[in-house]
Design a protein around this motif. Structure first.
Motif, mmCIF file in Angstrom:
data_model
loop_
_atom_site.group_PDB
_atom_site.id
_atom_site.type_symbol
_atom_site.label_atom_id
_atom_site.label_comp_id
_atom_site.label_asym_id
_atom_site.label_seq_id
_atom_site.Cartn_x
_atom_site.Cartn_y
_atom_site.Cartn_z
ATOM 1 N N ARG A 15 -13.019 6.852 1.205
ATOM 2 C CA ARG A 15 -14.335 6.238 1.067
ATOM 3 C C ARG A 15 -14.390 5.085 0.073
ATOM 4 N NH1 ARG A 15 -18.462 9.732 2.656
ATOM 5 N NH2 ARG A 15 -19.816 7.935 2.192
ATOM 6 N N ARG A 16 -13.454 5.035 -0.871
ATOM 7 C CA ARG A 16 -13.551 4.066 -1.968
ATOM 8 C C ARG A 16 -12.346 3.130 -2.041
ATOM 9 N NH1 ARG A 16 -18.855 4.342 -3.554
ATOM 10 N NH2 ARG A 16 -19.512 6.518 -3.785
ATOM 11 N N ARG A 17 -11.664 2.924 -0.936
ATOM 12 C CA ARG A 17 -10.453 2.095 -0.967
ATOM 13 C C ARG A 17 -10.728 0.677 -1.489
ATOM 14 N NH1 ARG A 17 -6.917 3.016 4.153
ATOM 15 N NH2 ARG A 17 -7.194 5.101 3.266
ATOM 16 N N PRO A 18 -11.804 0.006 -1.071
ATOM 17 C CA PRO A 18 -12.066 -1.334 -1.628
ATOM 18 C C PRO A 18 -12.271 -1.309 -3.142
ATOM 19 C CG PRO A 18 -13.335 -0.976 0.374
ATOM 20 C CD PRO A 18 -12.748 0.349 0.004
ATOM 21 N N GLU A 19 -12.881 -0.246 -3.637
ATOM 22 C CA GLU A 19 -13.114 -0.145 -5.076
ATOM 23 C C GLU A 19 -11.790 0.007 -5.830
ATOM 24 O OE1 GLU A 19 -16.466 1.931 -7.887
ATOM 25 O OE2 GLU A 19 -15.548 3.188 -6.357
ATOM 26 N N PHE A 20 -10.873 0.785 -5.287
ATOM 27 C CA PHE A 20 -9.545 0.922 -5.894
ATOM 28 C C PHE A 20 -8.842 -0.434 -5.937
ATOM 29 C CE2 PHE A 20 -9.985 5.480 -4.954
ATOM 30 C CZ PHE A 20 -9.455 6.039 -6.114
ATOM 31 N N ARG A 21 -8.923 -1.192 -4.845
ATOM 32 C CA ARG A 21 -8.275 -2.507 -4.804
ATOM 33 C C ARG A 21 -8.890 -3.455 -5.817
ATOM 34 N NH1 ARG A 21 -8.042 -1.794 1.013
ATOM 35 N NH2 ARG A 21 -10.030 -2.922 1.202
ATOM 36 N N ALA A 22 -10.223 -3.378 -5.976
ATOM 37 C CA ALA A 22 -10.909 -4.272 -6.908
ATOM 38 C C ALA A 22 -10.482 -4.034 -8.355
ATOM 39 C CB ALA A 22 -12.422 -4.090 -6.782
ATOM 40 N N LEU A 23 -9.992 -2.831 -8.657
ATOM 41 C CA LEU A 23 -9.575 -2.511 -10.023
ATOM 42 C C LEU A 23 -8.204 -3.083 -10.369
ATOM 43 C CD1 LEU A 23 -10.729 1.222 -10.257
ATOM 44 C CD2 LEU A 23 -11.865 -0.798 -11.195
ATOM 45 N N THR A 24 -7.534 -3.701 -9.398
ATOM 46 C CA THR A 24 -6.184 -4.229 -9.638
ATOM 47 C C THR A 24 -6.156 -5.751 -9.731
ATOM 48 O OG1 THR A 24 -5.664 -4.333 -7.266
ATOM 49 C CG2 THR A 24 -5.187 -2.256 -8.415
ATOM 50 N N VAL A 25 -7.305 -6.398 -9.518
ATOM 51 C CA VAL A 25 -7.330 -7.864 -9.525
ATOM 52 C C VAL A 25 -8.499 -8.365 -10.373
ATOM 53 C CG1 VAL A 25 -6.255 -8.081 -7.257
ATOM 54 C CG2 VAL A 25 -8.742 -7.943 -7.426
ATOM 55 N N GLY A 26 -8.339 -9.575 -10.931
ATOM 56 C CA GLY A 26 -9.420 -10.248 -11.628
ATOM 57 C C GLY A 26 -10.054 -9.426 -12.734
ATOM 58 N N ALA A 27 -11.387 -9.554 -12.824
ATOM 59 C CA ALA A 27 -12.137 -8.875 -13.879
ATOM 60 C C ALA A 27 -12.107 -7.357 -13.720
ATOM 61 C CB ALA A 27 -13.588 -9.360 -13.874
ATOM 62 N N GLY A 28 -11.831 -6.874 -12.498
ATOM 63 C CA GLY A 28 -11.795 -5.432 -12.272
ATOM 64 C C GLY A 28 -10.674 -4.735 -13.015
ATOM 65 N N ARG A 29 -9.667 -5.484 -13.445
ATOM 66 C CA ARG A 29 -8.554 -4.868 -14.154
ATOM 67 C C ARG A 29 -9.003 -4.226 -15.462
ATOM 68 N NH1 ARG A 29 -3.881 -9.559 -13.568
ATOM 69 N NH2 ARG A 29 -3.516 -9.298 -11.309
ATOM 70 N N ARG A 30 -10.013 -4.816 -16.085
ATOM 71 C CA ARG A 30 -10.490 -4.248 -17.345
ATOM 72 C C ARG A 30 -11.050 -2.838 -17.132
ATOM 73 N NH1 ARG A 30 -15.347 -7.105 -20.496
ATOM 74 N NH2 ARG A 30 -16.389 -6.402 -18.584
ATOM 75 N N GLU A 31 -11.884 -2.664 -16.086
ATOM 76 C CA GLU A 31 -12.421 -1.342 -15.784
ATOM 77 C C GLU A 31 -11.303 -0.369 -15.393
ATOM 78 O OE1 GLU A 31 -14.060 -4.118 -15.095
ATOM 79 O OE2 GLU A 31 -15.684 -3.629 -16.492
ATOM 80 N N GLY A 32 -10.313 -0.877 -14.642
ATOM 81 C CA GLY A 32 -9.178 -0.037 -14.291
ATOM 82 C C GLY A 32 -8.415 0.403 -15.520
ATOM 83 N N PHE A 33 -8.300 -0.515 -16.496
ATOM 84 C CA PHE A 33 -7.611 -0.185 -17.747
ATOM 85 C C PHE A 33 -8.377 0.890 -18.505
ATOM 86 C CE2 PHE A 33 -6.296 -1.526 -22.191
ATOM 87 C CZ PHE A 33 -5.022 -0.980 -22.091
ATOM 88 N N TYR A 34 -9.714 0.822 -18.490
ATOM 89 C CA TYR A 34 -10.519 1.857 -19.139
ATOM 90 C C TYR A 34 -10.292 3.221 -18.479
ATOM 91 C CZ TYR A 34 -13.218 -1.600 -21.798
ATOM 92 O OH TYR A 34 -13.608 -2.591 -22.662
#
Length: 308
Positions: A61-80
């Motif tokens: 259900r959340r595949r696009p959200e996972f991808r967004a955490l690996t690029v651009g500004a989303g990396r910061r949230e992924g790092f958190y």
């Protein structure tokens, strides 16, 4: 860390979620104390099994959200998310062994120092907590210690457990603070899948390096582990993570204090660990402290509200 974005007002659903979460996490220490398995192994299994439950749903259900955490500004949230998983692993690696080294009451009472560390983290982030919130934290922590009837023994085993419980409270505060940042923009399922997955990977490495036995337990122990997965992890930690979208990390940490009397009551009824006579006055102080923090925090946020 930057300041936390504005949250919408608390709704009945979030309030109900918090009630369920408190009831669920109250079973954690008694189940850990009951299980005939190393605490680190229990911590690993409760996280990896939680990922096994959440992972397929999240990825579907959340595949696009996972991808967004690996690029651009989303990396910061992924790092958190990753940092939160590291802090959660440190919390489990310290607090869960404490529940087997000292009494359930002492482990939960000392782990209940989490709001103090949470308040200091909030101050470090540049957020000013009103005196009413600090007073409520102090009253709630005192009430938790009295309500659990914590018996701080002088044996070296119990003392080691007490120290681990305090460390567990500190790491829990760090875990909640990073979760608060991540949950500002990330769904609960995505955040918990990443967080629990990182936590499980770290705990697996620690268990393998330390020679901790991960299998060969009796049926009762596996039932206790499954109970931890269904209760403390999925209905406890995950529901608190959901609430972080609308409730500050400091308030969530104070609400977690309600776990202390709940765990003590379960340990009394199930494990025969009797609370002291100060349990009822302590519970009254705990509830009063929680009310002060919640109301004081609400007054602080209200003048700063902005349209969504």
């Amino acid at each position: 860390m930057s300041s936390v974005p504005h949250r919408p007002p608390l709704d009945p659903l979030t309030a109900g979620v918090v009630v369920v979460a408190v009831a669920a996490v109250s079973s954690s220490a008694p189940l850990v104390a009951f299980a005939a398995a190393p605490a680190l192994a229990i911590a690993f299994w409760r996280n990896v099994l939680s990922v096994a439950v959440l992972g397929p749903f999240s990825l579907a259900r959340r595949r696009p959200e996972f991808r967004a955490l690996t690029v651009g500004a989303g990396r910061r949230e992924g790092f958190y998310c990753v940092l939160s998983g590291v802090a959660l692993a440190a919390h489990f690696a310290t607090w869960m062994p404490s529940a087997q080294l000292t009494s359930v009451a002492a482990a939960t009472a000392l782990g209940a120092t989490q709001p103090v560390w949470q308040g200091l983290i909030a101050r470090w982030q540049g957020r000013r907590l009103p005196l009413a919130v600090w007073a409520g934290i102090a009253v709630a922590v005192l009430g938790a210690a009295l309500a659990t009837g914590a018996d701080f023994n002088v044996s070296s085993r119990a003392f080691a457990g007490d120290l681990l419980a305090v460390a567990g409270g500190m790491f829990a505060a760090v875990y909640t603070a990073f979760g608060e940042r991540a949950r500002a923009t990330i769904s609960t399922t995505t955040y918990t899948t990443i967080c629990y997955g990182v936590c499980a990977a770290i705990l697996l490495a620690v268990c393998l390096l330390g020679g901790v036995r991960l299998h060969g337990y009796d049926g009762g122990t596996w039932l206790a582990i499954l109970g931890l997965v269904a209760g403390a992890q999925l209905l406890g930690h995950s529901m608190f993570n959901y609430a972080l979208r609308r409730v500050s990390a400091t308030t969530v940490s104070v609400l977690v204090l309600l776990e202390a009397p709940g765990a003590a009551l379960i340990a009394w009824a199930w494990l025969g660990q009797l609370p002291r006579p100060l349990a009822l006055p302590g519970l009254a102080l705990l509830l009063a402290g929680v009310a002060v923090v919640v109301l004081g925090g609400a007054r602080t946020r209200r003048p700063q509200s902005v349209p969504l």
